[in-house]
Design a protein around this motif. Structure first.
Motif, short mmCIF file in Angstrom:
data_model
loop_
_atom_site.label_atom_id
_atom_site.label_comp_id
_atom_site.label_asym_id
_atom_site.label_seq_id
_atom_site.Cartn_x
_atom_site.Cartn_y
_atom_site.Cartn_z
N LYS A 125 1.39 -1.13 -0.74
CA LYS A 125 -0.04 0.13 -0.11
C LYS A 125 0.47 1.21 -0.20
O LYS A 125 2.11 1.09 0.61
CB LYS A 125 -0.84 -0.63 1.42
CG LYS A 125 -1.88 0.90 1.44
CD LYS A 125 -2.91 0.53 0.82
CE LYS A 125 -3.92 1.78 0.23
NZ LYS A 125 -4.89 1.87 -1.60
N PRO A 134 5.21 1.38 -3.31
CA PRO A 134 4.04 0.70 -3.24
C PRO A 134 3.73 0.15 -4.35
O PRO A 134 4.05 -0.11 -5.82
CB PRO A 134 2.68 1.28 -3.16
CG PRO A 134 3.54 2.78 -3.81
CD PRO A 134 4.54 3.24 -3.95
N GLY A 135 3.03 -1.59 -4.50
CA GLY A 135 2.96 -2.46 -5.63
C GLY A 135 4.43 -3.75 -4.96
O GLY A 135 4.41 -4.05 -4.26
N THR A 136 3.60 -4.58 -6.32
CA THR A 136 4.31 -5.56 -6.16
C THR A 136 4.79 -6.15 -8.14
O THR A 136 4.09 -6.69 -9.27
CB THR A 136 4.10 -6.91 -6.30
OG1 THR A 136 2.28 -6.99 -6.74
CG2 THR A 136 3.68 -6.80 -4.82
N SER A 137 5.49 -4.84 -8.25
CA SER A 137 6.34 -4.92 -10.01
C SER A 137 7.10 -4.41 -10.34
O SER A 137 8.27 -5.06 -9.92
CB SER A 137 5.37 -3.81 -10.63
OG SER A 137 5.48 -3.41 -11.99
N GLU A 178 -8.23 -2.51 6.94
CA GLU A 178 -8.45 -3.66 6.05
C GLU A 178 -7.97 -3.65 4.66
O GLU A 178 -7.48 -4.25 3.47
CB GLU A 178 -9.61 -4.23 5.85
CG GLU A 178 -9.65 -5.24 5.09
CD GLU A 178 -9.22 -6.73 5.33
OE1 GLU A 178 -9.10 -6.79 5.91
OE2 GLU A 178 -8.84 -7.29 3.88
N VAL A 179 -8.44 -2.09 4.53
CA VAL A 179 -7.84 -1.74 2.22
C VAL A 179 -6.19 -1.68 2.76
O VAL A 179 -6.42 -1.89 0.99
CB VAL A 179 -8.02 -0.19 2.69
CG1 VAL A 179 -8.12 0.03 1.42
CG2 VAL A 179 -10.18 -0.38 2.30
N GLN A 228 -5.16 -5.53 2.86
CA GLN A 228 -5.49 -6.75 2.28
C GLN A 228 -4.11 -6.65 0.61
O GLN A 228 -4.09 -7.54 0.23
CB GLN A 228 -6.57 -6.61 1.47
CG GLN A 228 -6.79 -5.46 0.60
CD GLN A 228 -8.11 -5.18 0.11
OE1 GLN A 228 -9.01 -5.98 -0.21
NE2 GLN A 228 -8.56 -3.94 -0.32
N ASP A 229 -3.39 -5.33 0.95
CA ASP A 229 -2.18 -5.08 -0.03
C ASP A 229 -1.28 -5.47 0.96
O ASP A 229 0.11 -6.38 -0.64
CB ASP A 229 -2.23 -3.70 -1.04
CG ASP A 229 -3.12 -2.87 -1.28
OD1 ASP A 229 -3.84 -4.03 -1.70
OD2 ASP A 229 -3.41 -1.79 -1.63
N ARG A 277 -0.49 -8.28 2.47
CA ARG A 277 -1.45 -9.68 2.56
C ARG A 277 -0.31 -10.27 1.20
O ARG A 277 0.40 -10.68 0.81
CB ARG A 277 -2.39 -9.97 2.60
CG ARG A 277 -3.46 -10.43 4.13
CD ARG A 277 -3.77 -11.32 3.69
NE ARG A 277 -4.92 -10.36 4.91
CZ ARG A 277 -5.80 -9.58 5.41
NH1 ARG A 277 -6.08 -8.94 4.18
NH2 ARG A 277 -6.71 -9.00 6.45
N ARG A 278 -0.74 -9.57 0.10
CA ARG A 278 -0.23 -9.72 -1.32
C ARG A 278 1.72 -8.90 -1.55
O ARG A 278 2.22 -10.20 -1.87
CB ARG A 278 -0.88 -8.76 -1.93
CG ARG A 278 -2.65 -9.09 -2.89
CD ARG A 278 -2.82 -7.88 -3.75
NE ARG A 278 -4.42 -8.50 -3.16
CZ ARG A 278 -4.99 -6.97 -3.61
NH1 ARG A 278 -4.60 -5.90 -3.34
NH2 ARG A 278 -6.02 -7.18 -3.49
N ASP A 333 2.60 -12.38 0.48
CA ASP A 333 3.12 -12.99 -0.62
C ASP A 333 3.52 -13.10 -1.68
O ASP A 333 4.35 -14.05 -1.72
CB ASP A 333 0.82 -13.57 -1.47
CG ASP A 333 1.41 -14.45 -2.05
OD1 ASP A 333 1.78 -15.55 -2.13
OD2 ASP A 333 1.12 -14.36 -4.17
N PHE A 334 4.16 -12.23 -2.48
CA PHE A 334 5.64 -11.73 -3.00
C PHE A 334 6.71 -11.96 -3.23
O PHE A 334 7.22 -13.02 -2.88
CB PHE A 334 5.19 -10.12 -3.44
CG PHE A 334 6.68 -9.62 -4.15
CD1 PHE A 334 7.00 -10.09 -5.57
CD2 PHE A 334 7.04 -9.05 -3.28
CE1 PHE A 334 8.27 -9.59 -6.08
CE2 PHE A 334 8.72 -8.42 -4.01
CZ PHE A 334 8.64 -8.32 -5.09
N LYS A 364 6.84 -15.66 -2.58
CA LYS A 364 7.23 -16.17 -4.23
C LYS A 364 9.03 -15.59 -4.77
O LYS A 364 9.47 -16.53 -5.40
CB LYS A 364 6.39 -15.50 -4.96
CG LYS A 364 5.04 -16.21 -5.48
CD LYS A 364 3.68 -15.11 -6.27
CE LYS A 364 2.72 -15.99 -5.87
NZ LYS A 364 1.81 -14.84 -6.44
N MET A 371 -0.44 -14.49 8.63
CA MET A 371 0.76 -14.74 7.61
C MET A 371 1.49 -15.97 7.71
O MET A 371 2.80 -16.51 6.97
CB MET A 371 0.91 -13.78 6.71
CG MET A 371 0.10 -12.70 6.35
SD MET A 371 -0.89 -13.24 5.10
CE MET A 371 0.36 -14.28 3.59
#
Lengths: 288, 323
Positions: free
Chosen positions: B71, B188-191, B217-218, B221-222, B224-225, B228-229, B232, B273
């Motif tokens: 986020k 921010p992000g996963t790029s 939560e908004v 949720q990011d 958690r992603r 997850d990244f 990975k 998590m």
């Protein structure tokens, strides 16, 4: 009852020929106004402003679509209480997810395409660009008065792609969201220069999270300070659309589900009148 | 229609896909008709020769930490800067054992580090051997794209490859010298930026990531992603920091909740998590102001509850690496 959108009233015959073949043009032909919601800074409230602007427009009786192009951090499904919904494929294309029973407000986001809400979308630029193109080509919005496009922070692939794809269709412009701290304003100045470079009109600036009154001593302590957005609007000679105060009840409502959700309750929110005014100003801008 | 992770063999690849890194990529029989065929066939194969140069440039950096969050605006840069100030300014080790700290800002389109660390308007210098970082003090070096702009309002409108190239140069060409900690502040992000930093540092190794969130939560949720990244790309998660948890009025000391943790906040998310929660930092309007002024909040307001929370978290991070 509607012919081509107003965006096309100035278009010449060459463009009309183009429309016949271009799938994006076919999709956008029945959309009257396209507005992007931008900010250089993350977490300033782009998605909440998009959500509230969409609800305010819907409340005025318009048909509204929301396209979320924040591909690695989509917030719109959560904001509109659409978690777990899936997009359906019809012969006409992807059917957006409808928010209300009257089908006045619909929405498209990558969040609807994920199997699991915790899955990360780890994509480099070209895949993001392809996804945005697919959203523009394949979503069957139907007739819309307004399409609001929620963006991720920054000035990179998503922003370049969306402005390039939309250039031929004259989007109405961008609503810029900021908070009042210097750190956020610095990034928003960059975003304003981005708009200048890509020739995207700026409809106005919204100052979000402005001021917070301590409920214990009623002294406004301005957590993220106040007034910075208005000053920036003055400096760049842009319309100041309004100041949105911090309202913890908004966060609670946005995160509630069912009857207590913001979609159902927004008329009772303390922010509703604020957004009525912002909405009026935006409408005045796009209709002149 | 469902998006997949990037990997050697994409999830939605045709059957018998040789894998994007294979010498057969784009040329095998199975590649016929694959929309990615052209890209696979023309991309250079084999390890990136710059990775060896990066590894050599960073050989005297002891610990490399990423500051991440899915986020935006949750306080990544604020946390990075306060962590850097605190590590570099520790009074206990000031005379004996100076800790050398470097901060690298890979948020190309929205660099906040120069402003927050009081370095706005500074310019990076190029020398014969590479780029010189900008120094806040002897033992605190900073590099950001902000130092390469003529005007702070200039906008960088770059797609991924140009951003990746600059990140590579920050790692390969900046003379970081001997560092105890290199803190990498991310957008921010996963790029692109995140994938690039993970792949460029694969050989020299990333010690771990500190993931910043806020209680709603908004944001969760990011985040958690983002975790997850990290899984990975195999970056260990040191822990989660919950920022902006509650607000203590500096006037009456009354507490209010600004971002309500409707789903249990950072604590529950961390537990779900399976990652540690390093601590919670309350909002303090003076912290935002300290960032705008570019000064160390921990030095200016040591008595703030936010400072105390910061120091506890920093202690946990140090304990992990220095014992």
């Amino acid at each position: 009852m509607m012919t081509n959108g107003e965006a096309f009233t100035s278009s010449n015959s060459a463009q009309n020929d183009l429309m016949a073949e271009d799938p994006i043009a076919t999709r956008l032909a029945h959309i009257k106004h396209i507005i992007l919601v931008l900010s250089g800074k993350g977490g300033v409230g782009k998605s909440s402003v998009t959500t509230q602007l969409a609800l305010a427009l819907m409340h005025k009786g318009f048909r509204v679509g929301v396209l979320d192009i924040d591909l690695t951090g989509p917030s719109i499904p959560r904001m509109l209480n659409l978690g777990g919904k899936q997009v359906h494929q019809a012969s006409s294309g992807w059917v957006p997810v409808f928010v209300d029973e009257n089908q006045k407000l619909c929405c498209m986001s990558i969040g609807f395409l994920l199997q699991n809400r915790n899955d990360s979308v780890v994509w480099r630029g070209p895949k993001k660009t392809a996804m945005i193109k697919q959203f523009l080509q394949d979503v069957s919005w139907g007739e819309l008065d307004y399409l609001l496009i929620d963006t991720p922070p920054g000035t990179s692939d998503e922003h370049i792609s969306i402005t390039e794809y939309l250039r031929a269709y004259n989007p109405d412009g961008a609503v810029m969201v900021t908070t009042s701290q210097g750190v956020a304003l610095a990034d928003v100045r960059k975003e304003l220069n981005f708009c200048k470079k890509v020739k995207l009109p700026v409809l106005g600036i919204v100052e979000n999270m402005s001021g917070f009154v301590c409920p214990h001593c009623s002294e406004c302590t301005n957590v993220f300070s106040t007034g910075g957005g208005e000053a920036l609007a003055g400096e760049f000679d842009i319309t100041f659309l309004g100041r949105v105060p911090i309202d913890p009840a908004f966060v609670t409502m946005v995160e509630a589900e069912g009857e207590g959700s913001y979609v159902k309750q927004f008329e009772k929110s303390s922010l509703f009148p604020v957004f009525q005014e912002i909405c009026d100003k935006v409408m005045a801008k796009v209709n002149t | 229609m469902s998006p997949t992770a990037q990997g050697d063999t994409p999830k939605d690849a045709p059957e018998h896909c040789p894998g994007t890194e294979s010498t057969q990529a784009g040329k095998a029989e199975a590649c016929a008709g694959c929309p990615n065929q052209q890209v696979c066939a023309t991309t250079p194969k084999g390890p990136d020769p710059d990775i060896a140069l990066i590894t050599s440039n960073l050989r005297s950096v002891k610990h490399k930490l990423l500051i991440l969050s899915g986020k935006g605006g949750v306080g990544k840069s604020t946390f990075t800067s306060q962590l850097a100030f605190a590590l570099a300014h520790d009074p206990e080790t000031r005379n004996s054992d100076v800790i050398e700290v470097g901060v690298m800002d890979v948020d190309i389109c929205g660099p906040s580090i120069p402003k927050i660390m009081g370095l706005e308007g500074e310019q990076g210098h190029q020398s014969g051997s590479g780029w010189q970082p900008v120094y806040v003090q002897d033992n605190l070096a900073v590099m950001s794209i902000g130092f390469l702009l003529n005007d702070p309002d200039d906008v960088i409108i770059w797609r991924g490859p140009k951003k990746n190239d600059l990140i590579k140069r920050f790692l390969r060409d900046v003379e970081w010298g001997e560092l105890d900690y290199l803190l990498v502040d991310t957008p921010p992000g996963t790029s692109d930026e995140h994938l690039s930093i993970a792949s460029f540092l694969k050989e020299s190794g990333i010690d771990g990531a500190i993931v910043i969130t806020t209680p709603q939560e908004v944001a969760l949720q990011d985040v958690r992603r983002e975790i997850d990244f990290c899984r990975k790309v195999k970056i260990p998660v040191i822990g989660v920091v919950e920022n902006m948890s509650g607000f203590v009025c500096p006037n009456c000391k009354g507490e209010s909740i600004i971002f309500p943790p409707t789903t249990g906040g950072g604590a529950q998310m961390a537990a779900e998590m399976g990652v540690p929660l390093l601590g919670k930092i309350p909002l303090d309007p003076r912290l935002g102001r300290a960032c705008d002024e570019g000064v160390s909040f921990l030095d200016e307001y040591p008595d703030s509850p936010a400072s105390k929370a910061y120091l506890e978290i920093i202690e946990k991070i140090r304990a992990r690496f220095e014992k």
